[in-house]
Design a protein around this motif. Structure first.
Motif, short mmCIF file in Angstrom:
data_model
loop_
_atom_site.label_atom_id
_atom_site.label_comp_id
_atom_site.label_asym_id
_atom_site.label_seq_id
_atom_site.Cartn_x
_atom_site.Cartn_y
_atom_site.Cartn_z
N GLU A 1 72.99 -81.50 -3.24
CA GLU A 1 72.72 -80.61 -4.34
C GLU A 1 73.46 -78.95 -3.91
O GLU A 1 71.96 -77.99 -3.95
CB GLU A 1 70.88 -80.46 -4.25
N THR B 1 84.95 -76.01 -8.59
CA THR B 1 83.09 -75.86 -8.49
C THR B 1 82.62 -75.07 -8.47
O THR B 1 83.65 -73.43 -8.27
CB THR B 1 83.03 -76.84 -7.18
N GLN C 1 82.30 -86.33 -10.37
CA GLN C 1 80.77 -87.11 -10.81
C GLN C 1 79.56 -87.12 -9.60
O GLN C 1 79.75 -87.77 -8.36
CB GLN C 1 80.83 -88.07 -11.50
N ILE D 1 78.36 -82.67 -3.37
CA ILE D 1 76.76 -82.48 -5.06
C ILE D 1 76.05 -83.75 -4.49
O ILE D 1 74.70 -83.24 -4.57
CB ILE D 1 77.37 -84.24 -5.86
N TYR E 1 79.97 -82.82 -11.72
CA TYR E 1 79.70 -81.11 -11.02
C TYR E 1 81.33 -79.80 -10.63
O TYR E 1 81.09 -79.22 -9.69
CB TYR E 1 78.90 -81.42 -9.49
N THR F 1 70.28 -76.23 -9.11
CA THR F 1 72.31 -76.21 -9.98
C THR F 1 72.46 -77.01 -10.83
O THR F 1 73.14 -76.91 -11.50
CB THR F 1 72.13 -77.76 -8.88
N ASP F 2 71.35 -76.75 -12.01
CA ASP F 2 71.56 -77.02 -13.15
C ASP F 2 70.86 -75.73 -14.12
O ASP F 2 70.24 -76.71 -15.69
CB ASP F 2 70.53 -78.85 -13.36
N ASP G 1 76.85 -87.11 -13.89
CA ASP G 1 76.64 -85.71 -14.12
C ASP G 1 77.98 -85.16 -13.57
O ASP G 1 78.74 -85.59 -12.61
CB ASP G 1 75.27 -84.76 -13.89
N LEU H 1 76.34 -77.65 -5.61
CA LEU H 1 76.82 -77.61 -6.28
C LEU H 1 76.13 -77.43 -7.49
O LEU H 1 75.66 -78.34 -7.73
CB LEU H 1 78.18 -78.15 -6.40
N GLN H 2 76.69 -76.13 -8.94
CA GLN H 2 76.66 -76.02 -9.73
C GLN H 2 76.69 -77.28 -10.62
O GLN H 2 77.75 -78.32 -10.66
CB GLN H 2 76.43 -75.29 -10.52
N ASN H 3 75.68 -77.87 -11.49
CA ASN H 3 75.70 -79.09 -12.68
C ASN H 3 76.12 -78.25 -13.73
O ASN H 3 76.28 -77.90 -15.03
CB ASN H 3 74.71 -79.71 -12.53
#
Length: 518
Positions: A142, A402, A172, A139, A179, A53-54, A177, A144-146
């Motif tokens: 985990e 997202t 967030q 979120i 998302y 995701t990050d 962070d 979704l892309q951060n």
């Protein structure tokens, strides 16, 4: 938005100041759409990025031609040519093609579909238009892309500094962070037929007052009944309709009831799910009072039953409230089925989101005979038991953009360019024109460009009042389970299958069990 601070009944806490404070303290404020039960632990998939995701994304514009999919809804799909053109004009490169997938207009159906896709590690679609009422559970899993770790700092800063703060908080994670990028906030209003009300003796001065000064539910019901009676035999589209309704809204046993319509009815009477919303709306789960069986909530149910079933219902409120102004069909209606009778000329008053203002205010429908006012109130805020309750409450909604972390690096790179164009003022204002989606930056709603937008631009003041009086719904880790229980019990008591007391007693027990199991 509006300069005047909503009165808070002596508590010193307004809805606006609470939402701002909640955002500043990092509270995950749940604003948009309706949460639906979602299971699964997520999935990583490989999709070219290992599902991380990050993972950093190359944010340069791609040089090769590429197509990415955007999971949206029927409103976007129906206006796809205009939406894509707005992207091009906002700077989307010609070598990036966007395929729009039309998802269900029922938010919980869309949530379930996304859960299937993301849990299986599916690479497509790359972009997901996600209801902010259920973005946080994705979120937490985990899935979704951060974006804070993946997008350029200037894009993230623009969102965090300039967008509606409360909307940003629903995108967030617990670490702060980002998302999701807010695409639009949503504020429901009450739409009405000026021409039908003129037959009942009301005029432009009334309409001007109603635009920014909410009326009580009692007055609203009487005005609606007067218009129904005055137009029963009139030679107009209402009088000639096969069905004649006074007031239509959404009361199906679905997420829209718990998150929005019932939330508005209850809160406008001074009721609340978990006592003082300024203290308990977002937790602590398992350590907050459950107040769904209090008298203010029961009164709101009795009022709705009067609207639907009239005086024949022994649980209905008294003569101060006009009865039989809403059809029993509302018990099966979501947004679009409830809109159709109004658009087709069979209804006086209709509660819905801004997209329907665009439809109903078109020149080939009602044009300037479409009136818009804030949602009515049960008790003034000064008389409500809890802060943030009473007054013209509007359920606060909206959707985010997202990114699927399972997509390939090339598709993510292209998706960044799509998101960049969606953050341009020209695109936000054009979508406001095309679909009626409110710009996610308050400054744009105050702009002359927004006021000049055809149809929806006539009603920016009403939207401001709705925004200033919006109530979040209690999005926590257990809200997905609680929401379904709420809509089932509320629909049952609206349908007279249970007394208000029994339905809310049963619901309280169910909510308490969920809280204790968290």
């Amino acid at each position: 938005m509006v300069d005047t601070e909503p009165h808070d009944g002596g508590s010193g806490v307004s809805r606006r100041s609470f939402v701002k404070a909640a955002g500043a303290s990092g509270v995950a404020v749940g604003l948009a759409g309706c949460v639906s039960t979602g299971g699964g632990d997520g999935g990583s998939g490989d999709g070219g990025s290992g599902g991380s995701t990050d993972t950093p994304i190359n944010t340069d514009a791609p040089t090769e031609e590429i197509t990415i999919q955007w999971a949206a809804d029927t409103r976007v799909a129906d206006s796809s040519d205009e939406v894509i053109q707005a992207m091009r004009e906002a700077g989307l490169p010609d070598n990036i093609n966007v395929e729009i997938l039309a998802g269900s207009q029922v938010t919980d159906n869309r949530q379930s579909q996304y859960q299937q896709w993301l849990s299986s590690g599916r690479e497509d679609p790359t972009l997901l238009m996600m209801d902010s009422g259920w973005t946080i559970p994705f979120i937490a899993r985990e899935q979704l892309q951060n974006l804070s770790q993946s997008l350029p700092n200037e894009m993230v800063s623009q969102i965090e500094e300039n967008y509606f703060e409360a909307s940003v908080n629903t995108a967030q994670g617990a670490d702060g962070d980002l998302y999701g990028i807010p695409l639009f906030p949503d504020f429901p209003t009450m739409q009405y037929r000026k021409d039908l009300l003129r037959e009942a003796g009301y005029g432009d001065s009334d309409f001007e007052t109603w635009a920014t000064e909410s009326m009580s539910w009692a007055e609203f019901s009487q005005v609606t009944r007067e218009a129904m009676d005055a137009n029963a035999d009139a030679d107009n589209s209402y009088g000639n309709a096969d069905q004649q309704y006074g007031y239509t809204f959404q009361a199906n046993a679905y997420e829209g009831l718990s998150c929005c319509d019932f939330n508005e009815f209850m809160t406008s009477w001074g009721g609340a799910y978990f006592g003082d919303p300024s203290q308990n709306l977002f937790g602590p789960v398992g350590d907050r009072p459950i107040t769904i069986d209090e008298e203010a909530v029961l009164q709101s149910i009795r009022m709705v039953r009067k609207f639907i079933h009239g005086s024949d219902d022994p649980e209905a409120l008294g003569e101060e409230y006009a009865g039989n102004i809403a059809p029993e069909a509302v018990l099966q209606w979501t947004e679009e089925p409830s809109r159709s009778p109004f658009t087709n000329g069979a209804t006086v008053m209709h509660r819905n989101w801004p997209y329907s203002i665009v439809i109903n205010g078109a020149e080939d429908v009602f044009g300037e005979d479409l009136g818009v006012m804030p949602i009515p109130y049960g008790v003034p805020e000064s008389e409500a038991q809890y802060p943030m309750t009473g007054g013209p409450v509007a359920a606060l909604g909206g959707w985010h953009m997202t990114m699927n972390p399972n997509s390939s690096s090339a598709k993510k790179q292209a998706a960044v360019q799509v998101l960049r164009t969606m953050m341009q003022d020209s695109f936000k204002l054009e979508i406001f024109r095309i679909i009626g989606w409110i710009p996610p930056e308050p400054s744009l709603l105050d702009s002359s460009e927004a006021a000049e937008v055809d149809v929806i631009g006539r009603y920016t003041q009403q939207l401001k009042v709705a925004g200033e009086n919006a109530i979040p719904r209690p999005v926590t880790v257990v809200w997905p389970q609680q929401s379904g229980r709420i809509s089932t019990q509320v629909n049952a008591t609206y349908a007279r299958e249970k007394s208000p007391e029994q339905a809310m007693s049963d619901l309280k027990s169910q909510l308490q069990q969920i809280e204790n199991s968290a």
